[in-house]
Design a protein around this motif. Structure first.
Motif, PDB file in Angstrom:
ATOM      1  N   GLY A  22       0.975  -1.576   0.088  1.00 42.30           N
ATOM      2  CA  GLY A  22       0.183  -0.021  -0.427  1.00 42.30           C
ATOM      3  C   GLY A  22       0.676   1.127  -0.095  1.00 42.30           C
ATOM      4  N   ILE A  23       1.616   1.378   0.644  1.00 41.77           N
ATOM      5  CA  ILE A  23       2.506   2.481   0.733  1.00 41.77           C
ATOM      6  C   ILE A  23       3.380   2.566  -0.483  1.00 41.77           C
ATOM      7  CG2 ILE A  23       4.390   3.336   1.863  1.00 41.77           C
ATOM      8  CD1 ILE A  23       4.106   2.031   4.414  1.00 41.77           C
ATOM      9  N   VAL A  30      -5.271  -0.497   4.905  1.00 39.44           N
ATOM     10  CA  VAL A  30      -4.795   0.010   3.488  1.00 39.44           C
ATOM     11  C   VAL A  30      -5.402   1.093   2.831  1.00 39.44           C
ATOM     12  CG1 VAL A  30      -4.560  -0.648   1.312  1.00 39.44           C
ATOM     13  CG2 VAL A  30      -3.762  -2.001   3.132  1.00 39.44           C
ATOM     14  N   ASN A  31      -6.910   0.900   2.463  1.00 38.26           N
ATOM     15  CA  ASN A  31      -7.700   2.138   1.733  1.00 38.26           C
ATOM     16  C   ASN A  31      -7.640   4.124   2.818  1.00 38.26           C
ATOM     17  OD1 ASN A  31      -8.704   1.269  -0.442  1.00 38.26           O
ATOM     18  ND2 ASN A  31     -10.417   0.639   1.302  1.00 38.26           N
ATOM     19  N   GLN A  32      -7.232   3.557   4.452  1.00 36.79           N
ATOM     20  CA  GLN A  32      -6.798   5.008   4.671  1.00 36.79           C
ATOM     21  C   GLN A  32      -5.171   5.751   4.087  1.00 36.79           C
ATOM     22  OE1 GLN A  32      -7.336   3.889   8.806  1.00 36.79           O
ATOM     23  NE2 GLN A  32      -9.272   4.362   8.234  1.00 36.79           N
ATOM     24  N   LEU A  33      -4.278   4.913   4.021  1.00 36.57           N
ATOM     25  CA  LEU A  33      -2.918   5.370   3.137  1.00 36.57           C
ATOM     26  C   LEU A  33      -2.986   5.895   2.070  1.00 36.57           C
ATOM     27  CD1 LEU A  33      -0.556   1.864   3.378  1.00 36.57           C
ATOM     28  CD2 LEU A  33      -0.746   4.187   5.035  1.00 36.57           C
ATOM     29  N   GLY A  42      -3.652  -3.169  -5.774  1.00 34.61           N
ATOM     30  CA  GLY A  42      -4.088  -4.954  -5.992  1.00 34.61           C
ATOM     31  C   GLY A  42      -4.230  -5.812  -4.706  1.00 34.61           C
ATOM     32  N   LEU A  43      -2.712  -6.074  -4.319  1.00 31.96           N
ATOM     33  CA  LEU A  43      -2.046  -6.828  -4.320  1.00 31.96           C
ATOM     34  C   LEU A  43      -2.455  -7.073  -2.118  1.00 31.96           C
ATOM     35  CD1 LEU A  43       1.325  -7.619  -5.826  1.00 31.96           C
ATOM     36  CD2 LEU A  43      -0.503  -9.548  -5.862  1.00 31.96           C
ATOM     37  N   ALA A  44      -2.579  -5.590  -2.396  1.00 32.05           N
ATOM     38  CA  ALA A  44      -2.264  -4.576  -0.596  1.00 32.05           C
ATOM     39  C   ALA A  44      -4.028  -5.136  -0.387  1.00 32.05           C
ATOM     40  CB  ALA A  44      -2.215  -3.473  -0.783  1.00 32.05           C
ATOM     41  N   ILE A  45      -4.883  -5.023  -1.007  1.00 28.80           N
ATOM     42  CA  ILE A  45      -6.241  -5.278  -0.746  1.00 28.80           C
ATOM     43  C   ILE A  45      -6.081  -6.832  -0.486  1.00 28.80           C
ATOM     44  CG2 ILE A  45      -8.607  -5.150  -1.686  1.00 28.80           C
ATOM     45  CD1 ILE A  45      -7.368  -2.233  -0.495  1.00 28.80           C
TER      46      ILE A  45
END
Length: 301
Positions: free
Chosen positions: A11-12, A246-249, A234-237
């Motif tokens: 995500g980062i 993850v969305n908050q990032l 996509g991988l993070a989700i």
């Protein structure tokens, strides 16, 4: 490393990539038209997705996709990358980056309205509060920044920036109807068709790739706006057990982007841009998280 930790790292990577691209849009547009820029960027993203498919050994999955699905991706590719990015890049060519970027970021509010229309469900009254804050932020950026700078912002640019938010929200809805297809395969197919449309378009649109800085900037956009962050997000989700985190990032991205716009492009960031972006982000966070929390606490009924 646990899956949750991997998800945060992925995500980062996505967020940092997206934070740099508003600056690179403007740099590429110094040398290329928005069409030339998109053609190179789309082909670059297609190459990135091809590499990802090769690494994951998923080429055989293409054979399993029925003809009807190919037709759907032909339409999705028309929406993204073709129409969406042509509109977005044209808005950047007309507006300062600090104006186009936050307005485009208001797409979750547009998504809320579109979902309400398509699903024929009323928007919860409490979510109108968040919509009000975000739309107030868009208005402040659109009107206040021009007043402070002493130059009126071009209306076509503002309309295109808002249209880009609408188009991205529409793409989000359409793309979520194809969840049965692996997300990297889906990205590859949409950009395959988008790139084909763009190449056909060169019959009617003059293109000239004489500028090396323009070429490198456009390749960067294709890699770090369309390619790598789409894959990593996509991988993070898929790996996280906490998709909200993850969305908050993603909420960090527009603020980092403003910093880079100031440091690299030299744009003076207006107070109204900061305040407007804060209002937009607050409205989105309010609707996605605070409404449920306040309702559970019976503060909002």
């Amino acid at each position: 490393m646990t899956n949750n930790n991997k998800a945060i790292v992925y995500g980062i990577v996505a967020v940092l990539s997206w934070s740099t691209v508003a600056t690179m849009f403007k740099m590429a547009l110094r040398y290329y038209s928005h069409y030339e820029m998109l053609l190179i960027a789309s082909l670059t993203a297609l190459f990135v997705f091809s590499v990802a498919i090769t690494i994951q050994k998923k080429w055989s999955d293409l054979k399993k996709i029925p003809p009807k699905q190919w037709g759907k991706f032909a339409l999705i590719g028309l929406l993204n990358p073709l129409v969406y990015y042509l509109v977005l890049f044209k808005s950047y060519s007309l507006l300062p980056a600090q104006i186009a970027q936050p307005i485009n970021y208001s797409w979750p509010i547009v998504l809320l309205v579109l979902l309400s229309i398509f699903t024929r469900t009323a928007i919860p009254k409490t979510k109108y509060i968040g919509m009000f804050f975000s739309l107030a932020g868009v208005t402040l950026i659109s009107l206040g920044s021009g007043t402070i700078s002493g130059n009126s912002l071009p209306l076509p640019g503002l309309l295109l920036a808002f249209l880009s938010a609408f188009l991205w929200a529409a793409y989000w809805i359409v793309n979520n109807l194809n969840k049965e297809v692996d997300f990297i395969i889906a990205l590859f197919l949409s950009f395959l068709f988008g790139s084909i449309y763009l190449l056909i378009g060169t019959i009617f649109v003059d293109v000239d790739f004489h500028s090396l800085p323009g070429l490198l900037s456009s390749i960067y956009v294709g890699t770090f706006e369309m390619g790598i962050p789409f894959i990593f997000f996509g991988l993070a989700i898929r790996k996280t057990g906490n998709s909200a985190l993850v969305n908050q990032l993603c909420y960090l991205s527009p603020f980092i982007s403003l910093l880079l716009i100031h440091l690299i492009l030299g744009e003076q960031i207006y107070t109204t841009t900061y305040l407007g972006l804060l209002l937009i982000v607050f409205g989105i966070i309010f609707n996605e998280y605070l409404v449920k929390y306040l309702t559970d606490k019976q503060i909002l009924k």
